[in-house]
Design a protein around this motif. Structure first.
Motif, short mmCIF file in Angstrom:
data_model
loop_
_atom_site.label_atom_id
_atom_site.label_comp_id
_atom_site.label_asym_id
_atom_site.label_seq_id
_atom_site.Cartn_x
_atom_site.Cartn_y
_atom_site.Cartn_z
N ARG A 1 0.81 -1.21 0.00
CA ARG A 1 0.00 0.00 0.00
C ARG A 1 0.85 1.27 0.00
NH1 ARG A 1 -5.40 1.05 3.26
NH2 ARG A 1 -5.77 3.14 2.49
N ASP B 1 -8.84 4.31 -5.63
CA ASP B 1 -8.78 2.94 -5.19
C ASP B 1 -9.60 2.14 -6.20
OD1 ASP B 1 -8.07 0.88 -3.52
OD2 ASP B 1 -9.55 1.29 -1.99
N LYS C 1 -6.72 -1.15 -1.87
CA LYS C 1 -5.64 -0.70 -0.98
C LYS C 1 -5.62 -1.51 0.31
CE LYS C 1 -4.56 3.84 -2.68
NZ LYS C 1 -4.77 5.30 -2.60
#
Lengths: 689, 72
Positions: free
Chosen positions: B4, B48, B63
């Motif tokens: 991430r 995302d 994520k």
């Protein structure tokens, strides 16, 4: 007879190969109990080979509906064991594809590996040592290009040979190791650890094999593939969403628009729908003419029951076809995976997939193709939930209901606001129901977004056409019977009563028909009187609105037609004559009067479909306004028709997608309960304002 | 550090996978095993999920899922 099963990852060209092998001779059925297509076909070059297309999976671990089906079929738990498994491997991402290959090898079935997309591999400058790979894996490997059909004959020969020799793949040393690891794991914790170890062992083995047999061209950082360049634009931070919206709008317009690209012409979907409708009406007229000597009830059964039902099925086919052609283009090009990628952020909040956007959007046009579009969602849970909530959307056929109420009961209000608020309400209801279903019905299934983004490829016309045709055929077969039978059933209820069977109707009717003259004497009206009190809390507990709900299940716009029939004291000959009196010849002709001449026989139908559908008479149906007396009740009635069970055509499509009657019944129950609760809230809140 | 934390254009090597159940299994099956090199390609327009490249193909994951992938 040689039974061949095709196995492979999603997007590896499996369907293309299946089409190559079987041509148009394929049969789409269902795997028991799951919403996964089961495709079978006979090989066109060797009629002795029967081919079964397994769902595309990345692995054989039994954690999704697709994987269970694939695993059970290969091992013979799901009917007969295949003689040969053809494992299709996308050579452009050979490492990940070989993971499934190793798992199939472990089951010890005779298998051939079809190494697909060799053209792209060559273009990228990669070299694969096929005979080296054959030695490592101990299975026959056929390099091929399924899109152009290259290598298909060689594959067939290999399959024929293997069916005789029945030789099974080499059992690699790691298979023993894996079995031991899996057998030794006892506690849950051990099992979790074993899973990591097993995946690691498989990928390590693949890594070894690939390093020996695949030579990649040293890629320079600056060199991007064509697919990468396209992707840079289509999922760009700024352009990604506008482009997405334009593509979605274009798709919707091609299927449903009556003013295509603002050219004032019909879209391909609407045009085809009109063409089919016209041809069908000629056929119906011809048949009606031919049977005009038969008894009135038989004529009515054939024309208003059977032919009407068949017409309903035919009428939806063009929309299903056009939408499906477009969906296949998106799917085969690789853009569909990006739709999910772009929309995931929003839709995951509702417990849905980003791909649910397409069915929900299409639901604004027509629920039938929209429900069928849910098949392209990746997860079974998403397919089921989306199929259930898609028909909440205000489809084209529901608009006349809104127009009728907006123009009469809401004549002095902001009518646009009344209609648009229903659009919003439909969305909110869909979201809330989706969240509730996620929380209470499908709670065990955590969602994830771990999926491949395939390369962009130009779709082949053949594959797109086969796809579209398959869907239309499937709809006709699976949904057709349901639509036809339910249409005939409601026709029977609305045209017959007890006196039809004791001869009283025959004595009374001038034409000696056994059918009842007025709908208000029919079985349906009696049933409406019984059911009506249920709707009392919603503000429309009278029999005529209740009957309207039921006839709306044949087609939603029927609610309006039924009102025009049931409130006949408001639609008398005198009223119609007066209503049309002020109109010019042109206006009358436009509405459908032949040569612009007023015709009292045609007036009632034209009034219902030309005037009420469009909300063209502010003073329409005063008696109806006694049954549905308040604005809150009228709004509740619109909401109920919006959310309750869709038309039978959509229920037929629902049954086709959900497979079982139990699941279909469950979905309809959810819709009915939602409609009732939301309409009740509307009535209660509306009563306070 | 986890997957991430990487920005588009950066890359890392997988050390281990946190978490349990289906998501972890899925990540492994897709080839995210210890020692695998992963390139982060881009983030979706709404922020995302993310798109990464590994073993010669493109994978997308959220994520939250990327956070479970520990890098060396």
């Amino acid at each position: 007879m040689i039974k061949v099963a095709l196995a492979g990852n999603p997007n590896c060209g499996k369907t293309t190969l299946f089409n190559d092998l079987t041509g148009s001779k394929q049969h789409v059925g269902n795997w028991p109990g799951v919403t996964v297509d089961k495709k079978e076909g006979t090989c066109k070059k060797n009629k002795d080979i029967r081919i079964l297309d397994l769902p595309g999976t990345y692995s054989l671990s039994p954690y999704s509906a697709e994987e269970i089906v694939a695993m059970e079929t290969i091992t013979g738990k799901n009917g007969e064991k295949p003689d040969v498994v053809v494992n299709i491997v996308d050579a452009t991402s050979i490492e990940r594809n070989l993971y499934l290959t190793l798992q199939i090898m472990e089951t010890n079935v005779p298998m051939v590996l079809a190494l697909n997309m060799m053209d792209e591999v060559t273009e990228a400058g990669t070299k694969i040592d096929v005979s080296g790979l054959e030695k490592e894996l101990g299975i026959t490997i056929i390099p091929m290009v399924a899109r152009s059909g290259k290598g298909v004959d060689e594959l067939l020969r290999a399959v024929e040979k293997l069916a005789v020799s029945k030789s099974t793949p080499k059992q690699l040393p790691i298979f023993e190791e894996i079995k031991k690891l899996e057998a030794d794991a006892e506690s849950e914790e051990d099992k979790e650890e074993a899973e990591v170890a097993v995946a690691d062992i498989r990928y390590k083995a693949i890594g070894d094999i690939v390093s020996k047999t695949v030579k990649k061209k040293k890629a320079s950082k600056t060199e991007a593939t064509k697919s990468d360049k396209i992707d840079k634009i289509l999922t760009n931070r700024f352009w990604g969403i506008p482009i997405f919206l334009i593509i979605m709008y274009a798709m919707f317009a091609c299927t449903f628009s009556e003013n295509f690209l603002w050219l004032g012409i019909n879209s391909p979907g609407k045009w085809l729908e009109g063409a089919v409708g016209t041809v069908w009406s000629w056929i119906v007229d011809g048949i009606a003419e031919a049977i005009s000597g038969a008894s009135p009830w038989l004529q009515a059964l054939i024309v208003d029951g059977i032919l009407e039902g068949i017409g309903a099925v035919l009428g939806f086919m063009p929309l299903v076809l056009v939408l499906y052609l477009l969906m296949s283009v998106l799917e085969d090009s690789g853009y569909m995976a990006r739709v999910a990628f772009i929309m995931d952020r929003i839709f995951r909040k509702f417990g849905l997939s980003g791909r649910s956007f397409i069915p929900l959007l299409m639901g604004y046009g027509c629920g039938v193709p929209a429900i069928m579009a849910t098949r392209t969602l990746e997860k079974e849970k998403d397919r089921k939930i989306t199929a259930t909530i898609t028909t909440f959307m205000p489809c084209g056929a529901k608009l006349p209901i809104f127009a009728m109420f907006a123009s009469t009961i809401f004549a002095n209000d902001n009518q646009i606001l009344v209609t648009y608020s229903l659009y919003i309400l439909a969305l909110v209801a869909a979201i809330v129901v989706s969240l509730l279903l996620n929380k209470f019905v499908y709670k065990s299934e955590a969602s994830n977004f771990i999926m491949e983004l395939p390369q962009y490829r130009i779709p082949t016309i053949k594959s797109v056409l086969i796809h579209g045709w398959e869907k239309v055929k499937g709809f006709g077969k699976k949904a057709g019977t349901i639509i036809l039978l339910s249409t005939i059933f409601i026709w029977f209820l609305s045209n017959f009563n007890a006196d039809s069977f004791n001869g009283k109707n025959r004595e009374m009717n001038e034409d000696n028909s056994v059918m009842c003259e007025n709908m208000e004497d029919s079985f349906l009206a009696s049933a409406g009187r019984v059911v009506a009190p249920v709707f009392k809390p919603l503000g429309f507990g009278e029999w005529r609105p209740a009957v309207g709900v039921v006839t709306g299940w044949i087609a939603k716009e029927n609610v309006v037609v039924t009102f025009a029939q049931l409130y006949e004291e408001d639609v008398t000959d005198e009223y119609l004559e007066q209503f049309f009196a002020d109109m010019s010849l042109e206006e009358l002709e436009e509405l459908g009067f032949e040569n612009g001449e007023y015709d009292s026989e045609a007036a009632a139908d034209i009034y219902a479909e030309g005037i009420l559908f469009e909300g063209g008479d502010e003073n329409a149906l005063p008696t109806m306004r006694k049954d549905i007396s308040t604005k809150a009740a009228a709004y509740a009635y619109m909401v109920f028709n919006l959310l309750c069970m869709p038309c039978f055509a959509a229920v037929g499509a629902l049954k086709r997608e959900l497979k079982t009657w139990k699941a279909t019944g469950g979905a309809v129950l959810v819709q009915m309960v939602t409609a009732y609760i939301v309409a009740l809230i509307v009535k209660l809140v509306g009563g306070l304002i | 550090m986890t997957l991430r934390d990487l920005k588009p254009g950066q890359c890392g090597v997988v050390d281990s996978i946190k978490g349990t159940g289906n998501i972890r299994r899925r990540v492994l099956e897709m080839g995210v095993t210890p020692g695998t090199k992963i390139d982060v390609i881009k983030v979706a327009p709404l922020g995302d999920p993310v798109q990464v490249e590994l073993r010669g193909y493109d994978l997308s994951l959220r994520k939250d899922e990327a956070e479970a992938i520990i890098l060396k």
